[in-house]
Design a protein around this motif. Sequence first.
Motif, mmCIF file in Angstrom:
data_model
loop_
_atom_site.group_PDB
_atom_site.id
_atom_site.type_symbol
_atom_site.label_atom_id
_atom_site.label_comp_id
_atom_site.label_asym_id
_atom_site.label_seq_id
_atom_site.Cartn_x
_atom_site.Cartn_y
_atom_site.Cartn_z
ATOM 1 N N UNK A 1 0.817 -1.223 0.000
ATOM 2 C CA UNK A 1 0.000 0.000 0.000
ATOM 3 C C UNK A 1 0.844 1.262 0.000
ATOM 4 N N UNK A 2 2.190 1.109 0.001
ATOM 5 C CA UNK A 2 3.087 2.259 -0.097
ATOM 6 C C UNK A 2 3.193 3.091 1.157
ATOM 7 N N UNK A 3 2.710 2.571 2.282
ATOM 8 C CA UNK A 3 2.693 3.362 3.510
ATOM 9 C C UNK A 3 3.799 3.001 4.496
ATOM 10 N N UNK A 4 4.271 1.767 4.479
ATOM 11 C CA UNK A 4 5.251 1.325 5.476
ATOM 12 C C UNK A 4 6.599 1.028 4.831
ATOM 13 N N UNK A 5 7.634 1.727 5.318
ATOM 14 C CA UNK A 5 9.003 1.539 4.840
ATOM 15 C C UNK A 5 9.801 0.885 5.975
ATOM 16 N N UNK A 6 10.333 -0.304 5.713
ATOM 17 C CA UNK A 6 11.121 -1.008 6.724
ATOM 18 C C UNK A 6 12.582 -1.024 6.290
ATOM 19 N N UNK A 7 13.413 -0.365 7.084
ATOM 20 C CA UNK A 7 14.825 -0.195 6.754
ATOM 21 C C UNK A 7 15.673 -1.155 7.580
ATOM 22 N N UNK B 1 14.430 -0.384 11.442
ATOM 23 C CA UNK B 1 13.591 0.779 11.741
ATOM 24 C C UNK B 1 12.434 0.818 10.760
ATOM 25 N N UNK B 2 11.289 1.222 11.256
ATOM 26 C CA UNK B 2 10.078 1.270 10.444
ATOM 27 C C UNK B 2 9.549 2.704 10.372
ATOM 28 N N UNK B 3 9.201 3.123 9.169
ATOM 29 C CA UNK B 3 8.611 4.439 8.951
ATOM 30 C C UNK B 3 7.200 4.221 8.404
ATOM 31 N N UNK B 4 6.194 4.671 9.127
ATOM 32 C CA UNK B 4 4.810 4.511 8.688
ATOM 33 C C UNK B 4 4.279 5.877 8.268
ATOM 34 N N UNK B 5 3.994 6.020 6.983
ATOM 35 C CA UNK B 5 3.558 7.298 6.435
ATOM 36 C C UNK B 5 2.055 7.482 6.617
ATOM 37 N N UNK B 6 1.601 8.718 6.787
ATOM 38 C CA UNK B 6 0.156 8.978 6.934
ATOM 39 C C UNK B 6 -0.584 8.801 5.612
ATOM 40 N N UNK B 7 0.135 8.928 4.499
ATOM 41 C CA UNK B 7 -0.437 8.736 3.166
ATOM 42 C C UNK B 7 0.706 8.414 2.213
ATOM 43 N N UNK B 8 0.384 7.912 1.064
ATOM 44 C CA UNK B 8 1.415 7.531 0.095
ATOM 45 C C UNK B 8 2.202 8.760 -0.344
ATOM 46 N N UNK B 9 3.509 8.630 -0.302
ATOM 47 C CA UNK B 9 4.398 9.712 -0.751
ATOM 48 C C UNK B 9 5.583 9.062 -1.469
ATOM 49 N N UNK B 10 5.502 9.035 -2.790
ATOM 50 C CA UNK B 10 6.462 8.292 -3.603
ATOM 51 C C UNK B 10 7.898 8.776 -3.427
ATOM 52 N N UNK B 11 8.074 10.025 -3.025
ATOM 53 C CA UNK B 11 9.412 10.598 -2.894
ATOM 54 C C UNK B 11 10.113 10.224 -1.582
ATOM 55 N N UNK B 12 9.472 9.425 -0.736
ATOM 56 C CA UNK B 12 10.100 9.122 0.549
ATOM 57 C C UNK B 12 11.371 8.289 0.381
#
Length: 535
Positions: free
Chosen positions: A101-107, A161-172
Amino acid sequence: MKRRALALLCAGILAVGMLAGCGGSSDKKDSSAKTEDTKKEAKSDGTFTFALNYMPNSLQPSAQSSDDLVSAIRPIYEPLFAETKDGLEYYLADKLDISEDGLTYTLHINDKATWSDGEPVTVKDIKFTIDYGVLVYGGPTSFTKVNGGEVQINEIDDKTMEFVLPSVYDNYVRTLSQFYPMPAHAFDNDPSKINDSTYFKTPGMATSGAYVVSEINEDSFVYTARDDYYRGTPSVKKVVIKTIGSGSTKQIEFENGGIDYMRVTSAEDLKKYKEESDKYNMYSISEARLNYLQLNPHGPVMSTLSQDARKAIFLALDKDAIVDFAWGSNELAEPANSLITPDQSIYNKDCKGYNFNLEEAKKLAKSSGLEGKELTYIYNSDRANMEAVATVVQQQLAEIGVTVNIESCDTSTFFPRFFASKDKELATTWDLGTNGWDSQRGSNCGQAISYFTNRLCDCGYSDEVSGLAQKAIGTADAKEKQELWNTIQDKALEECWEYPLTYTNFVMVSQKNVTGLDGSSVVPEFIDYLSIHVD
């Protein structure tokens, strides 16, 4: 013959100095394979020496603001990963997972990554550096706030580390790629201690890259290779970075053997060094940079003109002739067709761009009232080839009855004027000007979003273009995203505010005993020092 005549005319103008001064998973690229390929034992005790135009007053990795500073930091501090045309090139991180869904980035941080003092690189260093940014800016940053909503940052374990975005942001992805962690343990995990510290101004600072800082002098830095670097042992044992000025001074120093490489920006130098292949090596990588001509919606004359007048200006420009005169070779720069670069996956090679049509330009210039007008043109004299571009544009617009008054600006005076949409006094001092976007690579639109949405400055784009761009960066579906960006590339050009001039290549010449300068496709140079050898 016509282009040759134009070139001779422009050369004459330059000679007499008529210019006035104005003061899913994103690991598309296998990082483990890259590490094994570059992990080699030292084959020489070579020293690699290169030059900067100025000496940064600090080596703080979060303070990058110029190509010179980035080049000085690269040997000693590393990013999490770098965006390339082919995917992500991993460094301190070894994987980035993105949810469907493009909301969670796991680094995922590389298990072997350590600071030069032996401490492991962990998510605490990332959180510490993010907190420092919030402290400095006095509020949310691009890491902590997206589309007006807060990013939730979770420390899963020491290396995740996990980054959970409030909405899709392709540039993250781009946001994370520009991140250079600082050592939290060096400041007792208190970011408020950084600004009053001389830590990044003295040798001995903990580094994450292939080198440590052994000397900081008035006109040079000296770095020494680490023997515990997590990606392998550098062949080059010492890196010397010094200031000697630019232009002919740098070229003389190079030809005298004082530095090991320099950038080549003219066809004459390109031909010269190619012919001396017994003495030098040549390298060329895409700079992924768009050089463009901006028409200023707040300009003293441009603000009074119609879209037809803007179209007349763009149809009067022959970009092939501009490249011929300003760069002299397609090896240095190629005519651009889009405001997106070919190193971005969203680039549309079928975008038509603008076709030179002098007769149509003359008609539009006359009917729109552009004919007979005087326009003020600014350019950055510290950037290669921009003076020549200004001169050719001046001559080409003269063909449709437009007078162009050129003003040369150094970097310190150019950018405050060029991006001065909120400063009405400066914003109304020019009508057109040339600039270059930062290198744009990877699967997102990068810096272009700031232009299409008029965020960085007022570029003149309509609500329709801005709205489409906002929709595109909020789209997780790859097919839908590409269709949107195809539409944006066409519609942005239809509005005639920014003219794509060239895509430039970063061409380098090195001493014959220096190899591997093209080991990474990322500029400013060099992000991967394991590929460099000095015999």
